[in-house]
Design an enzyme around this catalytic site. Structure first.
Site, mmCIF file in Angstrom:
data_model
loop_
_atom_site.group_PDB
_atom_site.id
_atom_site.type_symbol
_atom_site.label_atom_id
_atom_site.label_comp_id
_atom_site.label_asym_id
_atom_site.label_seq_id
_atom_site.Cartn_x
_atom_site.Cartn_y
_atom_site.Cartn_z
ATOM 1 N N ARG A 228 0.853 -1.182 0.000
ATOM 2 C CA ARG A 228 0.000 0.000 0.000
ATOM 3 C C ARG A 228 0.889 1.232 0.000
ATOM 4 O O ARG A 228 1.979 1.228 0.584
ATOM 5 C CB ARG A 228 -0.901 0.031 1.243
ATOM 6 C CG ARG A 228 -2.072 -0.939 1.182
ATOM 7 C CD ARG A 228 -3.128 -0.454 0.202
ATOM 8 N NE ARG A 228 -4.305 -1.317 0.189
ATOM 9 C CZ ARG A 228 -4.485 -2.309 -0.662
ATOM 10 N NH1 ARG A 228 -3.568 -2.572 -1.581
ATOM 11 N NH2 ARG A 228 -5.587 -3.027 -0.626
ATOM 12 N N GLU A 257 -3.859 8.079 -5.086
ATOM 13 C CA GLU A 257 -4.090 7.426 -6.375
ATOM 14 C C GLU A 257 -5.425 7.894 -6.942
ATOM 15 O O GLU A 257 -6.414 7.948 -6.224
ATOM 16 C CB GLU A 257 -4.116 5.902 -6.191
ATOM 17 C CG GLU A 257 -2.811 5.324 -5.678
ATOM 18 C CD GLU A 257 -2.872 3.804 -5.468
ATOM 19 O OE1 GLU A 257 -3.899 3.189 -5.835
ATOM 20 O OE2 GLU A 257 -1.919 3.244 -4.938
ATOM 21 N N HIS A 275 -1.309 0.820 -9.993
ATOM 22 C CA HIS A 275 -1.955 -0.168 -9.122
ATOM 23 C C HIS A 275 -2.463 -1.337 -9.981
ATOM 24 O O HIS A 275 -3.639 -1.700 -9.979
ATOM 25 C CB HIS A 275 -3.108 0.461 -8.341
ATOM 26 C CG HIS A 275 -3.385 -0.241 -7.054
ATOM 27 N ND1 HIS A 275 -3.601 0.416 -5.868
ATOM 28 C CD2 HIS A 275 -3.469 -1.560 -6.746
ATOM 29 C CE1 HIS A 275 -3.818 -0.458 -4.898
ATOM 30 N NE2 HIS A 275 -3.747 -1.662 -5.419
#
Length: 316
Positions: A228, A257, A275
């Site tokens: 993360r 993000e 991601h």
């Protein structure tokens, strides 16, 4: 109850492929952006790991019985609140393990062996007039893995398979595995050529990697983050990359993000990904299948993994 008539509440913008499949089985509704007139009758809600569900959302939905989460991470779902309210929480932890581990190694090759930089070097027409700088051999180097859970263990197998020595840190040693346990992240960083983050997010790991850890990793070390964005103190990482106090980084996750810090963009010693580690055709199909199966099991009253119930059991 007619399955096609039950309403499923969407707590976040979910991927289109999941939305399309859900729409073929259920009526879909969105949670309003404000607290005015919440749809209190829904028993089932769907979210994604990056959006989660907090206690305030649960309070708006007194009829809620199940939160089905697409993704492995639960750090943005308030499990304590769900457990206290009797809301079950399902997620999809197992199906993305192998693809995420693959991507960690891909980022490692992209950074240490400069695969991404080499591609740009050729496309920019530089090959005919320049020579690329050397890359770093991986065989024989030490890979330090932070978090040897499902994904961390899968990364360890791959790292060992390409000839790396594997060490790890985590809450406890795992003597059944052939890797070296190191009690602290600090010591692991000092002995590693590559530090790979595969730990959960949340308060326990918030800014676990900052200036001190990066300094211990050193100017020849690489950081890979498939965990993360919150695990890394980004300001410290950016300074370390800009000043070449580490050799490079491969990042699939960020503090914000998709609006990542623009200081990353011009750096040639970092590989950036959106991601993307688990985004394969195979994992997408498996995640959707797992989520639909858990919803069907809830509706039928048959067993499925309830993370809120597991949390409640551990908290006793």
């Amino acid at each position: 109850m007619d399955e096609a008539m039950e309403t499923v509440l969407l707590l976040a913008a979910i991927p289109q492929d999941l939305r399309d499949v859900l729409a073929g089985v259920y009526d879909l509704a969105r949670l309003p952006d404000t607290s005015d007139g919440p749809p209190t009758g829904c028993r089932i809600a769907v979210t994604i790991s990056m959006a989660g569900a907090d206690a305030a959302v649960m309070d708006r939905l007194p009829g809620l019985c199940l939160i089905a989460c697409q993704g492995a991470g639960l750090d943005r779902i308030d499990l304590a609140a769900a457990a206290a309210r009797g809301i079950a929480v399902s997620h999809t932890p197992d199906v993305l393990t192998e693809d995420t581990a693959d991507f960690a190694i891909a980022l490692l090759y992209g950074t240490a062996r400069k695969v991404v930089l080499a591609d740009r070097f050729v496309r920019d027409g530089r090959w005919s007039r320049e020579r690329m700088v050397p890359s770093t051999r991986l065989h024989g180097k030490c890979a330090g893995i932070v978090g040897l859970g499902r994904i961390g263990e899968a990364v360890a197998r791959r790292a060992a398979g390409i000839g790396m020595a594997v060490s790890y840190t985590g809450p406890r040693p795992k003597p059944n595995l052939p890797y070296t346990f190191v009690p602290s992240v600090q010591d692991l960083a000092e002995r590693s050529d590559v530090l790979i983050l595969a730990c959960p997010g949340g308060e326990a790991t918030h800014h676990l990697v900052g200036a001190d850890i990066l300094s211990r990793l050193g100017p020849g070390g690489f950081l890979i983050n498939i965990a993360r964005g919150t695990v890394v103190q980004e300001a410290a990482l950016l300074e370390a990359l800009e000043e070449k106090r580490i050799a490079g980084a491969g990042l699939d996750v960020f503090a914000a993000e998709p609006e990542l810090d623009p200081r990353f963009l011009p750096l040639e010693n970092v590989v950036l990904a959106p991601h993307y580690a688990s985004l394969t055709h195979e994992t997408r199909a498996a995640m959707i299948g797992r989520l639909l199966g858990d919803i069907a099991a809830f509706r039928a009253g048959t067993p499925f993994h309830d993370a809120a119930a597991a949390f409640r059991h551990l908290a006793r």
